[in-house]
Motif scaffolding. Structure first.
Motif, PDB file in Angstrom:
ATOM      1  N   SER A  28       0.826  -1.211   0.000  1.00  0.00           N
ATOM      2  CA  SER A  28       0.000   0.000   0.000  1.00  0.00           C
ATOM      3  C   SER A  28       0.858   1.258   0.000  1.00  0.00           C
ATOM      4  CB  SER A  28      -0.936   0.003   1.220  1.00  0.00           C
ATOM      5  OG  SER A  28      -1.978  -0.931   1.051  1.00  0.00           O
TER       6      SER A  28
ATOM      7  N   GLY B 221      -3.129   3.822  -2.501  1.00  0.00           N
ATOM      8  CA  GLY B 221      -2.870   2.915  -1.390  1.00  0.00           C
ATOM      9  C   GLY B 221      -4.071   2.049  -1.058  1.00  0.00           C
TER      10      GLY B 221
ATOM     11  N   ALA C 201      -4.502  -2.082  -1.392  1.00  0.00           N
ATOM     12  CA  ALA C 201      -4.973  -2.931  -0.292  1.00  0.00           C
ATOM     13  C   ALA C 201      -6.182  -3.759  -0.717  1.00  0.00           C
ATOM     14  CB  ALA C 201      -5.324  -2.058   0.922  1.00  0.00           C
TER      15      ALA C 201
END
Length: 429
Positions: free
Chosen positions: A286, A306, A310
């Protein structure tokens, strides 16, 4: 009656859903120290203290999760939640294991791009980089002891290292090749009663749809960078056997040299940052996604990058668990599948050795070039750029981890403090 049998007999009824949430939130907030520390914390909490699962079930599930792509500790948390409260329990326990660390990583990523020009923060990351080298070395030793049980396994590890370090063979091909060799070498045939496709179809469709859902928005927006992020890290979710350490060398190579999302030093900074936070180490991805998005459009874009990383990293973890958990016993009883997964685990040792060398070169030397001999191509440092300070901190971290058995948080903290002190009162880095 053995101690394990007595303990198993004492396992109580399943907890309430509220107790499950509270317990896994606590685990998520305290899960420092990488997979070893996280698994130890879960064992103490779930087996010894709460007695929600017995020893045999916990170890059986752990072995299964170690053979899946993705972070084994997060998948183990998901499996236990599924065992206790079905799919909703698995989703809740998996998310609570990941979300605290993800929030911290993204917050630190914002601070990283905002304040890296300050000398003290540069010193912190210099110290963390040096300590990370020792942490990766410890992971290499630990996994090698577990995976390399015979000459065939050693040969696979050596071949995987040579393929990655000197021949530039793509990481997924190394993993697939090892799996095929292990499948062929294993004796026996597939056991009867394989998982029924129809029964698993709904799970595959639901979680597969969730996996690809962000791509609808990406295609609507028309962002090549976010499309690259989504596709690349989705691919990583399929081939990350052996956890974060096994795939980071390939991620570093692609993110740094192919996509240009970050520099080698920033990649090591990201791993150091992830080591200081709770949750699975794979959260370092991330950080990579954040920097890729940040360079596309600032902090907001970085946060989106990010979060996208994820999403495509952890949604597949739920898919693997919910597909495989109901058939855990059958999967483990299939000798050829077990042989393929054992071979992949052995090859992962060579992959982590390649990561160790890559990190070592970029931590200990300020400049790293490449020697190209045609078919053979490998990294080579400039000797004049060697950093004795980095070597000293790495040795100190190795002694703390391997000999003194100090925890990862303490080791990282001491290394960072010493580096800041050297930067302020010494001769710089």
């Amino acid at each position: 009656m053995t101690a394990a049998t007595v303990q198993d007999a004492q396992v109580g009824k399943a907890p309430s859903f509220a107790d499950l949430l509270k317990t896994f939130l606590r685990i998520g907030l305290l899960s420092f120290g990488g997979p070893a520390g996280q698994i130890a914390l879960m064992h103490k909490t779930l087996v010894d203290d709460k007695k929600w699962v017995d020893e045999a079930t916990f170890l059986h599930a752990l072995n299964f999760c170690m053979l899946l792509p993705g972070p084994e500790a997060m998948q183990l948390a998901t499996y236990v939640g599924w065992k206790l409260h079905g799919v909703k329990g698995g989703v809740a326990s998996g998310l609570l294991f990941v979300l605290p660390g993800l929030a911290v990583v993204l917050g630190l990523s914002v601070l990283y791009v905002s304040f890296l020009d300050t000398s003290w923060l540069a010193g912190v990351f210099f110290g963390l980089k040096a300590a990370v080298l020792a942490i990766v070395l410890e992971a290499l030793i630990r996994i090698a002891k577990r995976a390399l049980k015979d000459p065939f396994a050693w040969a696979l590890a050596a071949t995987a290292f040579a393929a990655l370090f000197a021949l530039a063979i793509p990481f997924p091909l190394v993993v697939i090749g090892a799996g095929i060799l292990g499948f062929i070498r294993a004796r026996g045939t597939a056991t009867a009663g394989e998982p029924v496709v129809v029964k698993s179809l709904s799970t595959l469709l639901i979680w597969g749809a969730l996996w690809i859902a962000p791509f609808v928005a990406i295609l609507a927006v028309g962002s090549p960078t976010f499309l690259d992020i989504g596709v690349f890290f989705s691919k990583m979710a399929v081939v990350t056997f052996g956890g974060a350490y096994a795939v980071l060398s390939y991620v570093a190579e692609q993110a740094v040299e192919v996509y240009g999302w970050l520099s080698p030093g920033e990649m090591i900074d990201g791993l150091a940052l992830a080591e200081t936070t709770p949750g699975p180490l794979i959260l370092v991805l991330s950080f990579v996604g954040f920097l890729a998005g940040f360079r596309e459009g600032g902090v907001a874009s970085g946060l989106a990058g990010g979060l996208l990383t994820a999403w495509v990293t952890f949604v597949p973890c739920f898919l693997w668990i919910f597909l495989g958990a109901p058939y855990l016993d059958r999967i483990r009883a299939n000798p050829r599948l077990a042989g393929a997964l054992a071979a992949i685990t052995a090859a992962v040792v060579g992959v982590i050795l390649n990561l160790t060398v890559w990190f070592g070169l970029h931590v200990l030397f300020g400049k790293v070039g490449e020697i190209d001999l045609g078919l053979i191509r490998f990294a080579a440092p400039e000797v004049a750029s060697f950093s004795p300070q980095a070597l000293g901190l790495s040795v100190l971290a190795a002694v703390m981890l391997l000999r003194l058995k100090a925890g990862v948080p303490l080791t990282l903290t001491l290394s960072a403090v010493l580096a800041v002190g050297w930067g302020q009162w010494g001769n710089g880095f």
